[in-house]
Design a protein around this motif. Structure first.
Motif, PDB file in Angstrom:
ATOM      1  N   SER A 180       3.653   2.086  -6.122  1.00  0.00           N
ATOM      2  CA  SER A 180       3.278   2.428  -7.494  1.00  0.00           C
ATOM      3  C   SER A 180       3.520   1.248  -8.432  1.00  0.00           C
ATOM      4  O   SER A 180       4.403   0.412  -8.184  1.00  0.00           O
ATOM      5  N   ASN A 189      -0.314   5.341  -8.751  1.00  0.00           N
ATOM      6  CA  ASN A 189       0.406   5.782  -7.560  1.00  0.00           C
ATOM      7  C   ASN A 189      -0.491   5.706  -6.335  1.00  0.00           C
ATOM      8  O   ASN A 189      -1.718   5.617  -6.454  1.00  0.00           O
ATOM      9  N   SER A 190       0.118   5.756  -5.171  1.00  0.00           N
ATOM     10  CA  SER A 190      -0.631   5.727  -3.897  1.00  0.00           C
ATOM     11  C   SER A 190      -1.636   4.579  -3.884  1.00  0.00           C
ATOM     12  O   SER A 190      -2.804   4.756  -3.538  1.00  0.00           O
ATOM     13  N   ARG A 195      -4.760   9.804  -8.377  1.00  0.00           N
ATOM     14  CA  ARG A 195      -3.762   8.761  -8.070  1.00  0.00           C
ATOM     15  C   ARG A 195      -3.267   8.047  -9.336  1.00  0.00           C
ATOM     16  O   ARG A 195      -2.100   7.662  -9.415  1.00  0.00           O
ATOM     17  N   LYS A 218      -3.870   1.396  -3.050  1.00  0.00           N
ATOM     18  CA  LYS A 218      -4.593   0.972  -1.857  1.00  0.00           C
ATOM     19  C   LYS A 218      -4.977  -0.501  -2.004  1.00  0.00           C
ATOM     20  O   LYS A 218      -5.121  -0.998  -3.121  1.00  0.00           O
ATOM     21  N   ALA A 225       0.840  -1.199   0.000  1.00  0.00           N
ATOM     22  CA  ALA A 225       0.000   0.000   0.000  1.00  0.00           C
ATOM     23  C   ALA A 225       0.875   1.249   0.000  1.00  0.00           C
ATOM     24  O   ALA A 225       1.889   1.307   0.706  1.00  0.00           O
ATOM     25  N   GLY A 226       0.485   2.205  -0.821  1.00  0.00           N
ATOM     26  CA  GLY A 226       1.262   3.428  -0.974  1.00  0.00           C
ATOM     27  C   GLY A 226       2.266   3.374  -2.107  1.00  0.00           C
ATOM     28  O   GLY A 226       2.848   4.402  -2.477  1.00  0.00           O
TER      29      GLY A 226
END
Length: 121
Positions: free
Chosen positions: A17, A83-84, A66, A86, A14-15
């Protein structure tokens, strides 16, 4: 006919890319819109992002800010920069192409085989 081949899926925390790629071949001159759908277990396939030949884009609300979709017409390839990430982004991601538009899903003419994206918490 048009063939779509995806690459770039995988496992990420998580977080993190990932970047997905989708290369089109065949009668690619007939294609206007390309993009990505995703399907999580037990859920319907949903739009992630799309882009037309002229560069008009559309995003699902859940990925705005994102994810970024882009297209290289010279290489007949569409990219999805994620990106980012979840855990709820975990799904099989499918490349989609259409002679018209990929929204709604009924207008998608061609599908890739899918690539798994798994986001761990």
């Amino acid at each position: 006919q048009v063939q779509l081949v995806e690459s770039g899926g995988g496992l990420v925390q998580a977080g993190g890319s990932l970047r997905l790629s989708c290369a089109a071949s065949g009668n690619i001159f007939t294609i206007n819109a390309m993009g990505w759908y995703r399907q999580a277990p037990g859920k319907q396939r949903e739009l992630v992002a799309g882009i037309t030949k002229l560069g008009t884009t559309i995003y699902a609300d859940s990925v705005k800010g994102r994810f970024t979709i882009s297209r290289d017409n010279a290489k007949n390839t569409v990219y999805l920069q994620m990106n980012s990430l979840k855990p709820e982004d975990t799904a099989v991601y499918y490349c989609a192409a259409s002679r018209i538009t990929i929204v709604p899903i009924s207008l998608v003419h061609y599908w890739g085989q899918g690539t798994q994206v798994t986001v761990s918490s």
